[in-house]
Design a protein around this motif. Structure first.
Motif, PDB file in Angstrom:
ATOM      1  N   PHE A  11       8.993  -7.297   1.802  1.00 57.65           N
ATOM      2  CA  PHE A  11       8.273  -7.320   3.078  1.00 57.65           C
ATOM      3  C   PHE A  11       8.984  -8.259   4.038  1.00 57.65           C
ATOM      4  CE2 PHE A  11       6.585 -10.918   0.766  1.00 57.65           C
ATOM      5  CZ  PHE A  11       6.424 -11.898   1.728  1.00 57.65           C
ATOM      6  N   ALA A  12       8.733  -8.043   5.315  1.00 59.53           N
ATOM      7  CA  ALA A  12       9.223  -8.925   6.376  1.00 59.53           C
ATOM      8  C   ALA A  12       8.202  -8.842   7.500  1.00 59.53           C
ATOM      9  CB  ALA A  12      10.609  -8.476   6.852  1.00 59.53           C
ATOM     10  N   LEU A  13       7.363  -9.889   7.639  1.00 56.32           N
ATOM     11  CA  LEU A  13       6.260  -9.886   8.592  1.00 56.32           C
ATOM     12  C   LEU A  13       6.335 -11.095   9.513  1.00 56.32           C
ATOM     13  CD1 LEU A  13       3.383  -8.952   6.089  1.00 56.32           C
ATOM     14  CD2 LEU A  13       4.667  -7.394   7.580  1.00 56.32           C
ATOM     15  N   SER A  14       5.752 -10.941  10.703  1.00 59.73           N
ATOM     16  CA  SER A  14       5.774 -12.009  11.711  1.00 59.73           C
ATOM     17  C   SER A  14       4.535 -12.881  11.606  1.00 59.73           C
ATOM     18  CB  SER A  14       5.857 -11.411  13.121  1.00 59.73           C
ATOM     19  OG  SER A  14       7.048 -10.670  13.294  1.00 59.73           O
ATOM     20  N   VAL A  21       8.741 -13.977   8.146  1.00 59.10           N
ATOM     21  CA  VAL A  21       8.663 -14.416   6.741  1.00 59.10           C
ATOM     22  C   VAL A  21       8.881 -13.182   5.874  1.00 59.10           C
ATOM     23  CG1 VAL A  21       7.210 -15.403   4.944  1.00 59.10           C
ATOM     24  CG2 VAL A  21       7.070 -16.288   7.268  1.00 59.10           C
ATOM     25  N   SER A  22       9.783 -13.297   4.892  1.00 56.24           N
ATOM     26  CA  SER A  22      10.089 -12.158   4.028  1.00 56.24           C
ATOM     27  C   SER A  22      10.120 -12.592   2.563  1.00 56.24           C
ATOM     28  CB  SER A  22      11.449 -11.549   4.408  1.00 56.24           C
ATOM     29  OG  SER A  22      12.490 -12.483   4.182  1.00 56.24           O
ATOM     30  N   ASP A  92       0.138  -7.802   9.536  1.00 57.13           N
ATOM     31  CA  ASP A  92       0.550  -6.624   8.777  1.00 57.13           C
ATOM     32  C   ASP A  92      -0.235  -5.396   9.245  1.00 57.13           C
ATOM     33  OD1 ASP A  92       1.692  -4.990   6.886  1.00 57.13           O
ATOM     34  OD2 ASP A  92       0.555  -5.801   5.175  1.00 57.13           O
ATOM     35  N   PRO A  93      -0.051  -5.005  10.528  1.00 56.04           N
ATOM     36  CA  PRO A  93      -0.801  -3.867  11.062  1.00 56.04           C
ATOM     37  C   PRO A  93      -0.490  -2.546  10.361  1.00 56.04           C
ATOM     38  CG  PRO A  93       0.922  -4.528  12.591  1.00 56.04           C
ATOM     39  CD  PRO A  93       0.868  -5.566  11.548  1.00 56.04           C
ATOM     40  N   ASP A  94       0.686  -2.432   9.765  1.00 51.69           N
ATOM     41  CA  ASP A  94       1.048  -1.202   9.043  1.00 51.69           C
ATOM     42  C   ASP A  94       0.638  -1.259   7.570  1.00 51.69           C
ATOM     43  OD1 ASP A  94       2.229  -0.079  11.336  1.00 51.69           O
ATOM     44  OD2 ASP A  94       4.121  -1.137  10.950  1.00 51.69           O
ATOM     45  N   ARG A  95       0.059  -2.365   7.167  1.00 52.29           N
ATOM     46  CA  ARG A  95      -0.463  -2.581   5.813  1.00 52.29           C
ATOM     47  C   ARG A  95       0.606  -2.429   4.729  1.00 52.29           C
ATOM     48  NH1 ARG A  95      -4.571   0.896   7.861  1.00 52.29           N
ATOM     49  NH2 ARG A  95      -3.989   2.486   6.349  1.00 52.29           N
ATOM     50  N   VAL A  96       1.801  -2.853   5.048  1.00 49.89           N
ATOM     51  CA  VAL A  96       2.893  -2.771   4.077  1.00 49.89           C
ATOM     52  C   VAL A  96       2.613  -3.678   2.876  1.00 49.89           C
ATOM     53  CG1 VAL A  96       5.355  -3.218   3.679  1.00 49.89           C
ATOM     54  CG2 VAL A  96       4.610  -2.194   5.844  1.00 49.89           C
ATOM     55  N   ALA A 103      -4.468  -4.604  -2.005  1.00 46.46           N
ATOM     56  CA  ALA A 103      -5.574  -5.274  -1.333  1.00 46.46           C
ATOM     57  C   ALA A 103      -6.286  -4.368  -0.335  1.00 46.46           C
ATOM     58  CB  ALA A 103      -5.058  -6.518  -0.620  1.00 46.46           C
ATOM     59  N   TRP A 104      -6.102  -3.072  -0.466  1.00 43.90           N
ATOM     60  CA  TRP A 104      -6.721  -2.104   0.440  1.00 43.90           C
ATOM     61  C   TRP A 104      -7.430  -1.042  -0.382  1.00 43.90           C
ATOM     62  CZ3 TRP A 104      -7.480  -1.438   5.627  1.00 43.90           C
ATOM     63  CH2 TRP A 104      -7.805  -0.152   6.081  1.00 43.90           C
ATOM     64  N   GLY A 105      -8.643  -0.658   0.048  1.00 44.21           N
ATOM     65  CA  GLY A 105      -9.342   0.393  -0.680  1.00 44.21           C
ATOM     66  C   GLY A 105     -10.751   0.588  -0.164  1.00 44.21           C
ATOM     67  N   GLU A 106     -11.527   1.317  -0.925  1.00 46.64           N
ATOM     68  CA  GLU A 106     -12.893   1.647  -0.515  1.00 46.64           C
ATOM     69  C   GLU A 106     -13.823   0.461  -0.727  1.00 46.64           C
ATOM     70  OE1 GLU A 106     -15.832   4.405  -2.688  1.00 46.64           O
ATOM     71  OE2 GLU A 106     -14.937   5.726  -1.163  1.00 46.64           O
ATOM     72  N   LYS A 107     -14.616   0.185   0.290  1.00 42.29           N
ATOM     73  CA  LYS A 107     -15.591  -0.902   0.235  1.00 42.29           C
ATOM     74  C   LYS A 107     -16.959  -0.340   0.595  1.00 42.29           C
ATOM     75  CE  LYS A 107     -14.227  -4.878   1.911  1.00 42.29           C
ATOM     76  NZ  LYS A 107     -13.732  -5.909   2.864  1.00 42.29           N
ATOM     77  N   SER A 108     -17.988  -1.143   0.389  1.00 44.11           N
ATOM     78  CA  SER A 108     -19.340  -0.693   0.688  1.00 44.11           C
ATOM     79  C   SER A 108     -20.109  -1.814   1.378  1.00 44.11           C
ATOM     80  CB  SER A 108     -20.056  -0.288  -0.608  1.00 44.11           C
ATOM     81  OG  SER A 108     -21.378   0.132  -0.345  1.00 44.11           O
ATOM     82  N   LEU A 109     -20.831  -1.447   2.446  1.00 45.74           N
ATOM     83  CA  LEU A 109     -21.643  -2.406   3.177  1.00 45.74           C
ATOM     84  C   LEU A 109     -22.964  -1.744   3.555  1.00 45.74           C
ATOM     85  CD1 LEU A 109     -21.841  -5.211   4.529  1.00 45.74           C
ATOM     86  CD2 LEU A 109     -20.863  -4.174   6.594  1.00 45.74           C
TER      87      LEU A 109
END
Length: 241
Positions: A11-14, A21-22, A92-96, A103-109
């Motif tokens: 990764f390489a993120l601002s 930072v990479s 990380d707007p592109d969720r790389v 750390a991404w998936g289905e959640k419930s509220l």
């Protein structure tokens, strides 16, 4: 979600200050990545301020901490300035990196399901592999929990499964069933003595002596009178005619 021993993706993120930072720039360093849903929300603010306050302790250990969300650099900068954050936030707007570590998936509220970022944390070792993971964190104790782990203390156990461990008993302890049996056998049966009732005194027995006295007195009073009368009758009359 990646587990301990798994390699993290490149990764390489601002950051909020525009620095990049990479994975390559962090090679040879142990670091922390914590993922949070969104800037400036109550829970995320509490979590970030906890890291801010504990940041000097992380620096003493030589372990940098990075917050990661899908917000852009501008949102990160506003959030960091408002809360005086003293550590970098990775945009990380592109969720790389977010999806790369799971750390991404289905959640419930409130019964509503949706896709979003899991509030989770990873410690990455100097070789770029996951060393420790917290799938769920408490925002109020997050910084202290991670520090405790990095310092080699307690708090590194996985989340509880809901099963209770059997209670430990000392070698001298005896099973409750045996103790109850022994106590029951040792106990002597309690027998009650029958109540002894005293026979009620008969009224006749009490009055008998009185009746006897009365009878005796009557007999004694009449007997002499009858004898004298008989004697008088038995005496011959004088020669007077």
């Amino acid at each position: 979600m990646l587990t301990p021993g798994s390699s993290i993706p490149d990764f390489a993120l601002s950051t909020q200050s525009g620095q990049t930072v990479s994975k390559a720039s962090l090679k040879g360093k142990r670091f922390v990545l914590y993922f949070y849903p969104k800037d400036s929300t109550p829970a995320c603010t509490t979590q970030a301020c906890g890291i801010r306050d504990a940041h000097p302790d992380f620096q003493k250990l030589g372990v940098p901490v990075f917050g990661v969300s899908a917000d852009d650099v501008k949102s990160h900068q506003k959030f960091a300035d408002k809360q005086a954050l003293n550590f970098p936030l990775l945009a990380d707007p592109d969720r790389v990196l977010i999806e790369g570590l799971g750390a991404w998936g289905e959640k419930s509220l409130y019964g509503r399901k949706y896709l979003g970022i899991f509030r989770c944390t990873f410690v990455v070792d100097a070789g770029g592999k996951v060393e420790q993971v917290w799938p769920k964190v408490d925002v109020k104790t997050h910084a202290a929990d991670v520090l405790r782990y990095l310092q080699g203390g307690a708090g590194t156990e996985p989340a509880p499964t809901g099963k209770k461990a059997p209670a430990k008993t000392s070698g001298s302890a005896k099973p409750a069933a045996k103790v109850a049996t022994r106590r029951q056998s040792a106990a002597k049966p309690i027998t009650k003595k029958p109540a002894v009732k005293k026979p009620a005194a008969k009224k006749s027995a009490v009055k008998k002596p009185v009746a006897t006295k009365r009878a005796a007195s009557k007999t004694g009073a009449t007997k002499p009178a009858a004898t004298k009368l008989a004697a008088k009758r038995a005496k011959p009359k004088s020669g007077k005619r």
